[in-house]
Design an enzyme around this catalytic site. Structure first.
Site, short mmCIF file in Angstrom:
data_model
loop_
_atom_site.label_atom_id
_atom_site.label_comp_id
_atom_site.label_asym_id
_atom_site.label_seq_id
_atom_site.Cartn_x
_atom_site.Cartn_y
_atom_site.Cartn_z
N MET A 21 0.85 -1.20 0.00
CA MET A 21 0.00 0.00 0.00
C MET A 21 0.88 1.25 0.00
O MET A 21 0.42 2.35 0.34
CB MET A 21 -0.93 0.00 1.20
N HIS A 28 9.04 -3.62 3.48
CA HIS A 28 8.69 -3.81 2.06
C HIS A 28 9.94 -4.14 1.24
O HIS A 28 9.92 -5.03 0.39
CB HIS A 28 8.08 -2.52 1.49
N GLY A 138 4.69 -10.27 3.99
CA GLY A 138 5.44 -10.21 5.24
C GLY A 138 4.74 -10.99 6.34
O GLY A 138 3.53 -10.91 6.52
P1 AMP Z 1 1.38 -2.91 3.53
O1 AMP Z 1 1.93 -1.87 2.59
O2 AMP Z 1 1.36 -2.48 4.95
O3 AMP Z 1 0.08 -3.49 3.04
O4 AMP Z 1 2.41 -4.10 3.49
C1 AMP Z 1 2.80 -4.68 2.28
C2 AMP Z 1 3.56 -5.95 2.56
O5 AMP Z 1 4.71 -5.65 3.35
C3 AMP Z 1 2.73 -6.96 3.36
O6 AMP Z 1 2.99 -8.26 2.84
C4 AMP Z 1 3.27 -6.80 4.74
O7 AMP Z 1 3.15 -7.97 5.53
C5 AMP Z 1 4.73 -6.51 4.46
N1 AMP Z 1 5.35 -5.88 5.61
C6 AMP Z 1 4.90 -4.80 6.32
N2 AMP Z 1 5.70 -4.56 7.37
C7 AMP Z 1 6.68 -5.49 7.35
C8 AMP Z 1 7.80 -5.79 8.17
N3 AMP Z 1 8.10 -5.05 9.24
N4 AMP Z 1 8.58 -6.84 7.84
C9 AMP Z 1 8.30 -7.61 6.77
N5 AMP Z 1 7.26 -7.39 5.94
C10 AMP Z 1 6.45 -6.34 6.23
#
Ligand code: AMP
Length: 275
Positions: A21, A28, A138
């Site tokens: 997002m 990320h 993640g």
């Molecule tokens: P988001 O933009 O928050 O929807 O996250 C996008 C992807 O990044 C998702 O698969 C999350 O699980 C992953 N993600 C977010 N925070 C972390 C983190 N601290 N470590 C690893 N992956 C992450």
């Protein structure tokens, strides 16, 4: 996006998708690095998906720093950034939603009605748009990993879903776009999440196997922090998201911010994976 993906497949390339997002951070970028190592073409999608936000959640105020996101992805030399607008993904006559059972039926699925339906719908569309061979998620959002694995298998998507380790700040706080909402005092209080997981992992290493006692200790560590209100703290199986299991999963509210974290307590807690 589809035309480009087809060309790549004709040329024998494999496509790795990292759905995000935006408001990109080290978490990320760690997914991008794993995708880079495992596939020949890496696509990062950026879409703040309205379907996965509930009423009163932070859809409007969610950070959207597009220019710095693109600079980070350029630096990481990803092959494509897929940034559909809302009208492209969700035209007014959109009439289909993807509903997953099983692991959506507990915890986040209960506390955020419609959330996983929004996730499953957008992820399905992203899989088809990018012709992904593999998709990288993640472990920070462990229930999402379980749901997307279920979805990919149940719909015969052919997409291999990979769950990748949680990246943490040096003090243990799981990196999250939502950490930007925290005041310094709230950020200090947020350390109780990783602190409680570390404590539970130590108890497990010392021989404790009683889920009730592990859960009680996690709740105690969280409750010691006055700014923290617990949404849930439980130990579950990482595929079904029901007990019994050794995956400790937490959701708390600190001020107006909702944070989640998790750790498999049968493994040592490593705060410094990203250092
Ligand atoms: P988001 O933009 O928050 O929807 O996250 C996008 C992807 O990044 C998702 O698969 C999350 O699980 C992953 N993600 C977010 N925070 C972390 C983190 N601290 N470590 C690893 N992956 C992450």
């Amino acid at each position: 996006m589809r035309a480009l993906a087809r060309e790549w497949h004709v040329a024998g390339e494999t496509i790795g998708l990292v759905p995000t997002m935006g408001a990109l951070h080290a978490g990320h970028m760690s997914l991008v690095a794993v995708a880079r190592a495992e596939t020949s073409r890496v696509v990062v999608s950026i879409f703040v998906n309205p379907l996965q936000f509930g009423a009163g959640e932070d859809f409007e105020r969610y950070p959207r720093p597009v220019e710095s996101d693109l600079a980070m992805l350029r630096e990481a030399r990803v092959d494509a950034v897929y940034m559909p607008d809302q009208a492209t993904l969700y035209p007014p006559d959109l009439s289909t939603r993807v509903q997953v059972g099983g692991p959506t039926e507990t915890l986040e699925g209960v506390q955020r009605p419609g959330h996983f339906e929004g996730v499953a719908t957008v992820v399905t569309k992203l899989f088809w748009a990018t012709h992904a061979d593999r998709a990288y998620f993640g472990q920070k959002d462990a229930q999402q990993v379980a749901v997307v694995k279920r979805l990919a298998a149940d719909l015969d998507s052919g997409v291999e879903v990979r769950g990748c380790p949680t990246i943490r700040d040096a003090d243990g706080l799981a990196v999250s776009s939502r950490n930007a909402y925290l005041s310094p005092a709230e950020r200090a209080a947020a350390l109780s999440l990783s602190g409680s997981l570390r404590t539970a992992a130590k108890m497990y290493a010392a021989g404790e196997r009683d889920a009730g006692r592990l859960r009680a200790r996690i709740q105690e560590v969280l409750a010691a922090e006055p700014l923290v209100r617990i949404d849930y703290a439980d130990l579950v199986d990482p595929s079904t998201f029901r007990p019994p299991g050794t995956l400790a999963v937490l959701a708390v509210r600190i001020g107006k911010t909702r944070l989640i974290d998790n750790h498999d307590v049968s493994k040592p807690f490593l705060a410094d994976r990203n250092s």
